[in-house]
Design an enzyme around this catalytic site. Structure first.
Site, PDB file in Angstrom:
ATOM      1  N   PHE A 109      -2.265  -2.981  -0.848  1.00 45.40           N
ATOM      2  CA  PHE A 109      -3.567  -3.660  -0.872  1.00 45.40           C
ATOM      3  C   PHE A 109      -4.378  -3.128  -2.039  1.00 45.40           C
ATOM      4  O   PHE A 109      -4.551  -1.919  -2.179  1.00 45.40           O
ATOM      5  CB  PHE A 109      -4.349  -3.460   0.434  1.00 45.40           C
ATOM      6  CG  PHE A 109      -5.620  -4.264   0.448  1.00 45.40           C
ATOM      7  CD1 PHE A 109      -5.613  -5.607   0.800  1.00 45.40           C
ATOM      8  CD2 PHE A 109      -6.825  -3.692   0.044  1.00 45.40           C
ATOM      9  CE1 PHE A 109      -6.783  -6.359   0.774  1.00 45.40           C
ATOM     10  CE2 PHE A 109      -7.997  -4.435   0.019  1.00 45.40           C
ATOM     11  CZ  PHE A 109      -7.979  -5.775   0.386  1.00 45.40           C
ATOM     12  N   LYS A 144     -14.611   3.313  -2.178  1.00 46.64           N
ATOM     13  CA  LYS A 144     -15.003   3.534  -0.779  1.00 46.64           C
ATOM     14  C   LYS A 144     -15.885   4.778  -0.509  1.00 46.64           C
ATOM     15  O   LYS A 144     -17.077   4.647  -0.345  1.00 46.64           O
ATOM     16  CB  LYS A 144     -13.773   3.555   0.118  1.00 46.64           C
ATOM     17  CG  LYS A 144     -13.195   2.145   0.315  1.00 46.64           C
ATOM     18  CD  LYS A 144     -12.146   2.086   1.418  1.00 46.64           C
ATOM     19  CE  LYS A 144     -11.840   0.673   1.844  1.00 46.64           C
ATOM     20  NZ  LYS A 144     -10.830  -0.021   1.063  1.00 46.64           N
ATOM     21  N   ASP A 194      -3.788   3.791  -6.756  1.00 45.93           N
ATOM     22  CA  ASP A 194      -4.979   3.224  -6.137  1.00 45.93           C
ATOM     23  C   ASP A 194      -5.426   4.223  -5.072  1.00 45.93           C
ATOM     24  O   ASP A 194      -4.824   4.327  -4.003  1.00 45.93           O
ATOM     25  CB  ASP A 194      -4.648   1.860  -5.518  1.00 45.93           C
ATOM     26  CG  ASP A 194      -5.864   1.217  -4.852  1.00 45.93           C
ATOM     27  OD1 ASP A 194      -6.772   1.958  -4.423  1.00 45.93           O
ATOM     28  OD2 ASP A 194      -5.878  -0.024  -4.732  1.00 45.93           O
TER      29      ASP A 194
HETATM   30  C1  LIG Z   1     -10.542  -1.198   0.239  1.00 46.03           C
HETATM   31  C2  LIG Z   1      -9.489  -1.105  -0.781  1.00 46.03           C
HETATM   32  C3  LIG Z   1      -9.593  -1.780  -2.018  1.00 46.03           C
HETATM   33  C4  LIG Z   1     -10.701  -2.757  -2.325  1.00 46.03           C
HETATM   34  O1  LIG Z   1     -11.942  -2.137  -2.412  1.00 46.03           O
HETATM   35  P1  LIG Z   1     -13.268  -3.059  -2.441  1.00 46.03           P
HETATM   36  O2  LIG Z   1     -14.375  -2.057  -2.629  1.00 46.03           O
HETATM   37  O3  LIG Z   1     -13.325  -3.779  -1.130  1.00 46.03           O
HETATM   38  O4  LIG Z   1     -13.125  -3.987  -3.580  1.00 46.03           O
HETATM   39  C5  LIG Z   1      -8.599  -1.561  -2.955  1.00 46.03           C
HETATM   40  N1  LIG Z   1      -7.567  -0.745  -2.711  1.00 46.03           N
HETATM   41  C6  LIG Z   1      -7.437  -0.090  -1.545  1.00 46.03           C
HETATM   42  C7  LIG Z   1      -6.276   0.826  -1.350  1.00 46.03           C
HETATM   43  C8  LIG Z   1      -8.379  -0.254  -0.528  1.00 46.03           C
HETATM   44  O5  LIG Z   1      -8.226   0.379   0.632  1.00 46.03           O
END
Ligand SMILES: *Cc1c(COP(=O)(O)O)cnc(C)c1O
Length: 388
Positions: A133, A247, A218
């Site tokens: 994700f 986050k 990520d």
């Molecule tokens: C939440 C998340 C995102 C997206 O972050 P947003 O601030 O909602 O754009 C991207 N990568 C990972 C692994 C996430 O958990």
């Protein structure tokens, strides 16, 4: 009578979410709904409130900065942004940082940086993992290796190819002469709390070195102490060429950032990339206070200790309740894999005062604030026990 938030929402907010409770207040590991009911928050705003809800140090930093200079365009220096960049560099890769406002934007920055870096050699393709994700913008939704997020939004962005997570041969097979980078999570979060294996992580680093391509992580969900290290990759003893975060970085205030190793620090030059709000003084004040709090309160250590306690407790519950098949995760990023659908159990836990997130069809995801105590872990285990 005034319409309820739910009524107003249904009339005026696009229904891209289907919210459950109405929350009105938070403090530490607790939140309260509009009926005054208290919940133990083991989802922390989806891994955002790592220092707990409304941590006094973060609240104070925001209050103070809001009355001094809230916003300042990136056409001028502000006092806080370079200080935050220095801190992220010190706990990360030693290179420079680009600031934005969300996880998706942080990944977008990595994609653009990789393309710019590879453009002279005609390289642009990015390999990402199935079940990953990376966000909801067109590019990050394309990078996300799950068709359920992409359906109906075709055509997808060109330049992304997918490999199997934890399968080095699959990554090898996905690499072409056009490949510029590999992007991966240290622990797949939305994908169901699936940690990368040490062999896979070491193999990715060696493979990217051999092919002279970039390795990105990520760290949007795994970052800022969630796994007991500042960043998830630090559990594996390897260093990527860059990583994204968002986050939890500012304790609940919106911010995003992409950090790179020194060799990539000057790939972006003036005019190449930008964000109006990125790294504004208010967000940076919140982030500096958040990182300071994590150090002052030894929250990395607490994440390791409380993570072990909770994992242990969950495994004991698994021995008692046949519906828990296994427990996995690192630090305070923990998944209970069920052999029954997770949604109804999530709802039952909520009814009994414990918030967590069902992810995938069969996984309960627990990402409590890193300030969680042993007593609160026990309380959560007790709620689980009698709910199951
Ligand atoms: C939440 C998340 C995102 C997206 O972050 P947003 O601030 O909602 O754009 C991207 N990568 C990972 C692994 C996430 O958990």
């Amino acid at each position: 009578m005034n319409p309820s938030p739910k009524e107003l929402f249904s009339r005026y907010v696009m229904p891209s979410y289907a919210p459950g409770l109405t929350l009105v207040r938070g403090a530490g590991v607790s939140v309260w709904d509009d009926a005054g009911k208290e919940y133990l928050d083991f989802m922390a705003g989806i891994a955002v409130c790592n220092t707990g809800h409304c941590h006094p140090a973060v609240v104070e930093a925001i209050r103070k900065q809001a009355g001094v200079l809230m916003h300042c365009s990136n056409l001028f220096y502000n006092e806080l942004q370079p200080r935050l960049a220095k801190k992220i560099s010190e706990i990360g890769l030693g290179g420079k940082v680009f600031f934005c406002n969300s996880g998706a934007e942080a990944n977008e920055a990595l994609f653009k940086l990789a393309r710019k870096w590879g453009s002279a050699a005609g390289k642009y393709e990015i390999v990402t993992m199935k079940n990953s994700f990376h966000g909801r913008t067109l590019a990050t939704m394309t990078a996300t290796g799950q068709t359920k997020y992409q359906k109906g939004f075709e055509p997808l962005m060109p330049g992304f190819v997918y490999a199997e997570f934890n399968n080095l041969d699959s990554v090898k097979a996905a690499i072409t002469p056009a490949t510029v980078a590999v992007l991966c999570e240290a622990v797949q979060g939305e994908g169901g709390i699936v940690p990368a294996t040490p062999e896979f992580m070491a193999g990715l680093r060696a493979l990217c070195d051999e092919k002279k391509i970039l390795l990105f992580f990520d760290e949007v969900q795994t970052g800022i102490g969630r796994t007991g290290q500042w960043f998830g990759f630090q559990n594996y003893g390897i260093r990527p060429d860059g990583f994204s975060m968002a986050k939890a970085l500012a304790g609940g205030f919106p911010i995003g950032a992409a950090a790179v190793a020194p060799a990539l620090s000057d790939v972006f030059q003036p005019g190449n990339h930008a964000s109006t709000f990125g790294g504004n003084p208010l967000a940076c004040a919140a982030a500096l206070a958040t990182l300071e709090t994590i150090e002052k309160e030894s929250l990395l250590e607490n994440a390791v200790k409380m993570g072990a306690l909770f994992t242990d407790g969950l495994r004991k519950l698994a021995a008692k309740h046949a519906c828990i098949a296994s427990v996995r995760g690192i630090g305070l990023m923990i998944g209970a894999v069920l052999n029954v659908p997770a949604k109804p159990i999530e709802a039952k836990l909520r009814e009994n005062g414990l918030l967590c997130i069902a992810t995938g069809d069969h996984v309960l995801r627990f990402v409590p604030p890193l300030v969680v105590s042993a007593a609160q872990i026990q309380q959560a285990l007790d709620i689980l026990d009698h709910s199951l």
